[in-house]
Design a protein around this motif. Structure first.
Motif: not given
Length: 417
Positions: A95, A100, A128, A132, A136, A196-197, A199, A201, A210
Motif C-alpha cells: 500500500q 492497488q 493486482v 501493475q 508489485c 477494484y472500483e 473494493s 476496507k 483492502v
C-alpha cells in the motif's frame, strides 16, 4: 460409525460457535485416530482438537494420541500467527508503494472465525491489476520476497507464487482470479471486471486491508469452490468459509445478482446445496444472512454434495486416484462448453489439447508443436506418482471421474443424457 458425519461435522459446528462438544459415549482410540486423520485431510485439525479436548468421551484415550495432536495443533497455530503478522506487514508495504492490491480469501475468511489462527492457510492470495504487476513484483522484492519458481515466465503466468527466506509467509500474486487459458472456467474472470472500483476496507488485527466488495467476494468464494469441484473436489473447510462469510456480511450482499450469475455458469444447484449443508450441519443462518426466498425455494439433494466433499479432503486431495480423476471431469466440462457431448474418453484424458495443457506446461504457449513432449512428460510423471503412492491407480481414477460426471449431471452442471 460414520466418523465424518457423526463426529467431524458436530465437532466442526461446535468450533464455529466457539463451543466444546459434550460427547458422553466412550470412543475407541482407533475412532479418535480416524477423526484426527480426517480433520487433517480437511485442514481443520486445530479447530477439531480445540472442540473435543476435555469432553467426557475422551477420558480413556491414550495420552500419546492427545500429545501428538496437541503438538500438531500448537505448531500449526504458532506458524499461522507468524504468517498473519508477516502478511499484514507485507500488505502494508504494498500500500505504501501505491499498489492497488486486493486481498482475497485466506486472511479475510480466517478473520471470521472465533479463533482465527486455528483456521490455517497454506498461502495468501493477492490480486493486482495486470498493468501493475511489474511494480508489485519490485515492491515484493524490496520487502525481501522471492519468486518460488524462478524458471516461471512471470509475464505470461496469471499467478506467480512468492516466499521469503527465514519466514513462513507464502503468497500467490494474481493478475486475474482464474487461469484465462482454462476452457472449463477461464471465462469466470468476466464477472470480476471493475472489482477494484467496488473494493472495501476491512480491519484485521488492528491493520487495514483492502479486499473485494461483499457481493464480489461471496461470489468469488463460490466460484473458487466450484473450480475445485470441477477438478477433483473440495473439502468442508471451504463450506465453513462461505457459511461464515454469508452469516457476517450477507445483509450487504446482492443475493439475486449472485443467483443470476450462478445460473449463468450452471452453479445454482451446486451453490444451493452448499448453503443447505451449511444450514443442516454447520452454522448457516438464513435470517441472519438475509438469504432470500428465491434461493431457499431451490430444490436440491445436498447429501450427494456432502458425500463428495467429505471424501475429497482439502481441494480434492483425499487420494492420488481422486486427484488424477480431474483429468476426466475437466475434459467433460470443457467438451460441453465447446458444444461437444461430454464423454468419458480415456484417450482425451491422456492426450489433452495444447490449450488445456498450457497451465502446467507454459512452453506450449510459444511452442505448441511440443505438445507430444508434454504428453510424454505428463504420463511419465503420473507413472512415477503411481509407483510411490498408495490409493493411486488409473482404473480407480477413471471410476471416480465417471462417478463424478454423473454427479455433475445431477446438479445440472452437465446436460443429462
Amino acid at each position: 460409525m460414520d466418523v465424518k458425519r457423526e463426529l467431524l461435522l458436530p465437532a466442526l459446528k461446535a468450533a464455529l460457535k466457539n463451543e466444546k462438544v459434550s460427547w458422553e459415549k466412550e470412543l475407541t482410540s482407533q475412532v479418535w485416530i480416524e477423526l484426527f486423520q480426517i480433520a487433517g485431510k480437511h485442514k481443520v485439525l486445530p479447530m477439531i482438537y480445540e472442540a473435543v479436548y476435555g469432553c467426557p468421551a475422551a477420558r480413556n484415550i491414550e495420552p500419546q494420541i492427545w500429545l501428538s495432536v496437541k503438538q500438531q495443533t500448537k505448531r500449526a497455530v504458532m506458524l499461522q500467527t507468524m504468517k498473519t503478522s508477516d502478511f499484514l506487514g507485507m500488505f502494508e508495504h504494498l500500500q505504501e508503494a501505491g499498489i492497488q492490491a486486493l486481498v482475497v480469501k485466506g486472511i479475510v475468511c480466517r478473520n471470521l472465525y472465533p479463533n482465527p489462527d486455528y483456521r490455517v492457510s497454506g498461502d495468501e492470495d493477492v490480486l493486482v491489476p495486470a498493468e501493475q504487476f511489474d511494480r508489485c513484483h519490485q515492491a515484493l522484492i524490496g520487502y525481501g520476497m522471492k519468486p518460488s519458481n524462478p524458471a516461471q515466465d512471470m509475464q505470461t503466468a496469471y499467478e506467480v507464487p512468492y516466499g521469503k527466506p527465514d519466514s513462513p509467509i507464502y503468497i500467490e500474486l494474481h493478475k486475474c482470479l482464474f487461469p484465462p487459458e482454462s476452457s472449463a472456467y477461464g471465462d469466470l474472470n468476466r464477472f470480476f471486471d471493475g472489482v477494484y472500483e467496488r473494493s472495501i476496507k476491512l480491519s484485521v488485527d488492528g491493520k487495514q486491508i483492502v479486499t473485494m466488495g461483499y457481493t464480489d467476494h461471496l461470489f468469488y468464494l463460490i466460484c473458487h469452490a466450484f473450480k475445485h469441484f470441477l477438478h477433483s473436489g473440495f473439502g468442508i473447510r471451504q463450506v465453513c468459509d462461505i457459511v461464515l462469510f454469508a452469516n457476517v456480511y450477507g445483509r450487504e450482499v446482492d443475493w439475486i445478482k449472485i443467483l443470476d450469475q450462478c445460473r449463468e455458469i450452471h452453479a445454482d444447484l451446486f451453490t444451493a446445496a452448499l448453503f443447505q449443508i451449511g444450514q443442516k450441519y454447520l452454522t448457516f443462518d438464513p435470517v441472519k444472512a438475509g438469504y432470500p426466498q428465491e434461493w431457499q425455494e431451490i430444490q436440491v439433494d445436498e447429501q450427494l454434495m456432502l458425500d463428495d466433499l467429505l471424501d475429497a479432503g482439502i481441494y480434492g486431495g483425499g487420494t492420488m486416484s481422486r486427484k488424477h480423476s480431474s483429468n476426466i471431469t475437466l475434459n467433460a466440462v470443457s467438451s460441453e462448453k465447446q458444444g461437444k457431448k461430454a464423454g468419458h474418453s480415456v484417450l482425451k484424458t491422456l492426450f489433452p489439447s495444447a490449450k488445456n495443457m498450457e497451465g502446467r506446461y507454459p512452453y506450449l504457449k510459444k511452442h505448441p508443436y511440443l505438445l507430444p513432449v508434454a504428453w510424454i512428460t505428463r504420463i511419465m510423471k503420473y507413472h512415477q506418482e503411481t509407483k510411490k503412492s498408495q490409493n493411486n491407480d488409473a482404473a480407480r481414477a477413471v471410476s471416480i471421474g465417471n462417478q463424478r460426471i454423473e454427479l455433475f449431471r445431477e446438479y445440472h452442471i452437465l446436460d443429462k443424457k
